[in-house]
Motif scaffolding. Structure first.
Motif, PDB file in Angstrom:
ATOM      1  N   ALA A  78       1.164  -1.055  -0.434  1.00 18.91           N
ATOM      2  CA  ALA A  78      -0.165   0.227   0.121  1.00 18.91           C
ATOM      3  C   ALA A  78       1.382   1.235  -0.333  1.00 18.91           C
ATOM      4  N   ASN A  79       0.025   2.548   0.134  1.00 20.47           N
ATOM      5  CA  ASN A  79       1.016   3.479  -0.132  1.00 20.47           C
ATOM      6  C   ASN A  79       0.813   4.545   1.231  1.00 20.47           C
ATOM      7  N   ALA A  80       1.523   4.773   1.504  1.00 21.74           N
ATOM      8  CA  ALA A  80       0.717   6.213   2.436  1.00 21.74           C
ATOM      9  C   ALA A  80      -0.142   6.700   3.216  1.00 21.74           C
ATOM     10  N   GLN A  81      -0.840   6.424   3.658  1.00 23.64           N
ATOM     11  CA  GLN A  81      -2.355   7.190   4.075  1.00 23.64           C
ATOM     12  C   GLN A  81      -3.035   6.301   3.510  1.00 23.64           C
ATOM     13  N   GLU A  82      -3.204   5.221   2.719  1.00 22.55           N
ATOM     14  CA  GLU A  82      -4.698   4.617   2.391  1.00 22.55           C
ATOM     15  C   GLU A  82      -5.350   3.551   3.077  1.00 22.55           C
ATOM     16  N   ARG A  83      -6.186   3.964   2.847  1.00 16.71           N
ATOM     17  CA  ARG A  83      -6.958   2.735   3.863  1.00 16.71           C
ATOM     18  C   ARG A  83      -7.325   0.891   3.091  1.00 16.71           C
ATOM     19  N   VAL A  84      -6.631   0.062   3.863  1.00 18.59           N
ATOM     20  CA  VAL A  84      -6.506  -1.663   2.588  1.00 18.59           C
ATOM     21  C   VAL A  84      -7.548  -2.218   3.412  1.00 18.59           C
ATOM     22  N   LEU A  85      -7.981  -2.936   3.044  1.00 19.79           N
ATOM     23  CA  LEU A  85      -9.649  -3.678   3.507  1.00 19.79           C
ATOM     24  C   LEU A  85      -8.564  -5.272   3.249  1.00 19.79           C
ATOM     25  N   LEU A  86      -8.440  -5.780   5.235  1.00 18.93           N
ATOM     26  CA  LEU A  86      -7.938  -7.676   5.363  1.00 18.93           C
ATOM     27  C   LEU A  86      -9.042  -8.489   5.216  1.00 18.93           C
ATOM     28  N   ARG A  87      -9.363  -9.242   4.016  1.00 19.66           N
ATOM     29  CA  ARG A  87     -10.713  -9.671   4.683  1.00 19.66           C
ATOM     30  C   ARG A  87     -10.125 -10.918   4.931  1.00 19.66           C
ATOM     31  N   PHE A  88     -10.539 -11.229   7.003  1.00 20.67           N
ATOM     32  CA  PHE A  88      -9.750 -12.527   7.307  1.00 20.67           C
ATOM     33  C   PHE A  88     -11.073 -13.708   6.874  1.00 20.67           C
ATOM     34  N   VAL A  89     -10.592 -14.944   6.352  1.00 23.84           N
ATOM     35  CA  VAL A  89     -11.678 -15.950   6.856  1.00 23.84           C
ATOM     36  C   VAL A  89     -10.954 -17.082   6.848  1.00 23.84           C
ATOM     37  N   ASN A  90     -11.245 -18.025   8.070  1.00 25.24           N
ATOM     38  CA  ASN A  90     -11.017 -18.927   8.349  1.00 25.24           C
ATOM     39  C   ASN A  90     -11.645 -20.192   8.511  1.00 25.24           C
ATOM     40  N   LEU A  91     -11.407 -21.388   7.251  1.00 27.72           N
ATOM     41  CA  LEU A  91     -11.804 -22.598   6.813  1.00 27.72           C
ATOM     42  C   LEU A  91     -11.022 -23.708   7.821  1.00 27.72           C
ATOM     43  N   GLY A  92      -9.670 -23.832   8.494  1.00 32.88           N
ATOM     44  CA  GLY A  92      -9.512 -24.414   9.362  1.00 32.88           C
ATOM     45  C   GLY A  92     -10.008 -24.885  10.061  1.00 32.88           C
ATOM     46  N   TYR A  93      -9.813 -25.812  11.169  1.00 30.46           N
ATOM     47  CA  TYR A  93     -10.670 -26.102  12.010  1.00 30.46           C
ATOM     48  C   TYR A  93      -9.543 -25.933  14.148  1.00 30.46           C
ATOM     49  N   ARG A  94      -9.088 -25.169  13.710  1.00 30.48           N
ATOM     50  CA  ARG A  94      -8.751 -23.831  14.532  1.00 30.48           C
ATOM     51  C   ARG A  94      -8.862 -23.162  14.591  1.00 30.48           C
ATOM     52  N   GLN A  95      -9.433 -22.071  15.909  1.00 29.79           N
ATOM     53  CA  GLN A  95      -8.810 -20.044  15.984  1.00 29.79           C
ATOM     54  C   GLN A  95      -7.350 -19.711  15.174  1.00 29.79           C
ATOM     55  N   ALA A  96      -8.062 -18.903  15.107  1.00 27.37           N
ATOM     56  CA  ALA A  96      -6.982 -17.454  14.841  1.00 27.37           C
ATOM     57  C   ALA A  96      -7.020 -16.855  15.288  1.00 27.37           C
ATOM     58  N   ALA A  97      -5.550 -16.013  15.415  1.00 30.76           N
ATOM     59  CA  ALA A  97      -5.186 -14.885  16.185  1.00 30.76           C
ATOM     60  C   ALA A  97      -4.684 -13.862  15.170  1.00 30.76           C
ATOM     61  N   MET A  98      -4.864 -13.034  14.144  1.00 28.87           N
ATOM     62  CA  MET A  98      -4.216 -12.709  13.680  1.00 28.87           C
ATOM     63  C   MET A  98      -3.498 -11.213  14.405  1.00 28.87           C
ATOM     64  N   THR A  99      -2.261 -11.146  14.278  1.00 29.92           N
ATOM     65  CA  THR A  99      -1.954  -9.947  14.859  1.00 29.92           C
ATOM     66  C   THR A  99      -1.137  -8.876  13.963  1.00 29.92           C
ATOM     67  N   LEU A 100      -1.010  -7.799  14.231  1.00 31.07           N
ATOM     68  CA  LEU A 100      -0.736  -6.646  13.594  1.00 31.07           C
ATOM     69  C   LEU A 100       0.243  -5.242  14.093  1.00 31.07           C
ATOM     70  N   PRO A 101       1.247  -5.684  14.394  1.00 25.98           N
ATOM     71  CA  PRO A 101       1.571  -4.656  15.409  1.00 25.98           C
ATOM     72  C   PRO A 101       1.844  -3.944  14.118  1.00 25.98           C
ATOM     73  N   GLY A 102       1.566  -2.313  15.338  1.00 31.98           N
ATOM     74  CA  GLY A 102       2.180  -1.183  15.019  1.00 31.98           C
ATOM     75  C   GLY A 102       1.717  -1.136  13.746  1.00 31.98           C
ATOM     76  N   LEU A 103      -0.070  -1.291  13.549  1.00 35.03           N
ATOM     77  CA  LEU A 103      -0.817  -0.912  12.573  1.00 35.03           C
ATOM     78  C   LEU A 103      -2.308  -1.020  13.455  1.00 35.03           C
ATOM     79  N   PRO A 104      -3.670   0.017  13.934  1.00 36.55           N
ATOM     80  CA  PRO A 104      -4.656  -0.395  14.784  1.00 36.55           C
ATOM     81  C   PRO A 104      -5.497  -0.791  13.324  1.00 36.55           C
ATOM     82  N   MET A 105      -6.111  -2.150  13.320  1.00 35.08           N
ATOM     83  CA  MET A 105      -7.021  -2.303  12.397  1.00 35.08           C
ATOM     84  C   MET A 105      -8.588  -2.107  13.118  1.00 35.08           C
ATOM     85  N   ARG A 106      -9.258  -1.667  12.313  1.00 31.21           N
ATOM     86  CA  ARG A 106     -11.097  -1.203  12.812  1.00 31.21           C
ATOM     87  C   ARG A 106     -11.767  -2.132  12.422  1.00 31.21           C
TER      88      ARG A 106
END
Length: 442
Positions: free
Chosen positions: A329-357
């Motif tokens: 991405a370029n600085a100041q752009e808004r980036v959408l992350l579409r998280f999908v889980n089709l495994g059989y275990r819970q995922a905890a996806m972490t992004l230090p330094g960039l707060p996600m809404r």
């Protein structure tokens, strides 16, 4: 296609292995890199839909690459080098003729083709069952089941006990008109526990009518809007870009989380049966790959790469794992992350330094009935099996950030050295360095 509804005669594992229920629903479709068409936000009658979209997938088997080793089962001695692991999967054959379509047998990809479509578009998706090259003794049917879609017509729901399963050598066309925007997933529902684990899984998302514009809301670039517009909106939020509650974004990326239990994949290749109560995954994947392969570029699965002397270049290894997880991405752009889980275990996806809404969960805008904004900021998104989450971050300072599963056990590659598993990079460049995104995952 005519077919008996007596499917149980084909389900030879029913007496041998643990069965399982799975997920829910059906779909309309367009396949990357094409964008779907939709209706203007004001066209509430909506029956004057866009031209029908006709797409084709095949179900078959194949081989992918995973590093490291697991006892005597990984890498599989039957695997054609440089690949290591047997899978079932889907393949996009929309542009192929009949003969070339048949040649896709034993060329399944992981994960399945990324599909996206506009809200209220008539869509038809044909599924052909090519059979399994490695296991011609198996006569499994296949289905396409779109998890989470509302108001699914039972005939097209893909649950073989209630609808139709596609036997080897036959074709069936699914129809749907998606009415609810958001992020969903799809999978085969025949012998679902096994077929999901073996790789018959993918992501579908529905873009909202708001992309077509409304009072005070510009037409999105994905719907033909100008370069000054956002690429799209996640939901019909009724909010102009720039406001706190807006779901507008400039770039979008799918982060599809799955797992591989190497023993089960070996057993399917070697005419063995797995006891699914022993499930113990060895690999944790993003878009069908493990780190550091997650940050390799996208590849065209229809193009055979140029051979190298060692025969193991990234393009060769990942031909059938074509979808990158690298986020740019370029600085100041808004980036959408579409998280999908089709495994059989819970995922905890972490992004230090960039707060996600987090703006959506399971294809639902996080807003109360009274209009209360229930979105929230976080550095960690929890995604359970069969769930999806839509999260937007603003690219702030330039540099490279890591997005990863905070369960460190999921950051290994079955004994291979260094970090692995569900980890990728987010690379933020100076403003205007990268061209505008037009296709997801680029």
């Amino acid at each position: 296609m005519s077919q008996s509804f007596s499917h149980r005669t084909l389900r030879r594992r029913g007496l041998l292995a643990l069965g399982g229920g799975a997920l829910a629903a059906v779909a309309g479709v367009q396949l990357a890199p094409r964008f779907g068409r939709g209706l203007s936000l004001g066209a509430d009658s909506a029956e004057a839909a866009a031209s029908p979209t006709n797409l084709k997938l095949v179900g078959t088997d194949g081989w992918i690459y995973l590093p490291g080793s697991v006892g005597s089962v990984q890498p599989d001695t039957l695997a054609p080098k440089p690949r290591t692991t047997y899978i079932f999967g889907f393949r996009d054959v929309t542009a192929l003729d009949v003969g070339t379509t048949q040649a896709q047998k034993n060329r399944a990809q992981a994960s399945a083709p990324l599909i996206y479509v506009d809200e209220m578009t008539d869509v038809r998706l044909s599924l052909t069952n090519l059979g399994l090259a490695q296991r011609p003794d198996l006569v499994d049917s296949h289905t396409i089941h779109f998890h989470g879609f509302r108001n699914a017509i039972p005939l097209f729901d893909g649950v073989p006990e209630m609808s139709i399963a596609v036997p080897i050598g036959r074709e069936f066309t699914y129809y749907y008109k998606p009415r609810d925007p958001g992020t969903y997933m799809y999978h085969c529902h025949f012998e679902d526990v096994e077929h999901i684990q073996m790789g018959m899984t993918g992501v579908i998302f529905v873009r909202p009518r708001q992309n077509q514009g409304a009072t005070g809301i510009p037409v999105a670039r994905s719907a033909g809007g100008p370069a000054s517009s956002p690429l799209g909106y996640v939901y019909n939020d009724g909010v102009a870009p720039g406001q706190a509650r807006s779901t507008a974004y400039d770039r979008e990326f799918v982060i599809f989380l799955t797992e591989v239990w190497a023993d089960a994949h070996w057993r399917d290749a070697h005419i063995q049966v797995s006891d699914w109560s022993d499930y113990a995954p060895d690999y944790w994947l993003m878009n069908g790959r493990v780190y550091p392969d997650t940050i390799e570029p996208n590849y065209d699965p229809m193009v055979t790469p140029t051979a190298t002397p060692a025969g193991d270049s990234p393009a060769e290894r990942l031909q059938f794992q074509p979808i990158s997880s690298l986020v740019k991405a370029n600085a100041q752009e808004r980036v959408l992350l579409r998280f999908v889980n089709l495994g059989y275990r819970q995922a905890a996806m972490t992004l230090p330094g960039l707060p996600m809404r987090v703006v959506g969960k399971d294809a639902t805008l996080l807003r109360g009935r009274d209009g209360t904004d229930n979105s929230y900021l976080t550095n960690t998104v929890y995604v359970g099996p069969g769930e999806s989450t839509d999260a937007i971050f603003t690219a702030q300072n330039t540099g490279t950030y890591r997005l990863y599963n905070r369960d460190y056990a999921y950051l290994s590659n079955a004994g291979a050295s260094g970090l692995g598993g569900q980890l990728t990079e987010i690379r933020i460049s100076a403003a205007n360095s990268l061209p505008l995104q037009t296709v997801p995952q680029t």
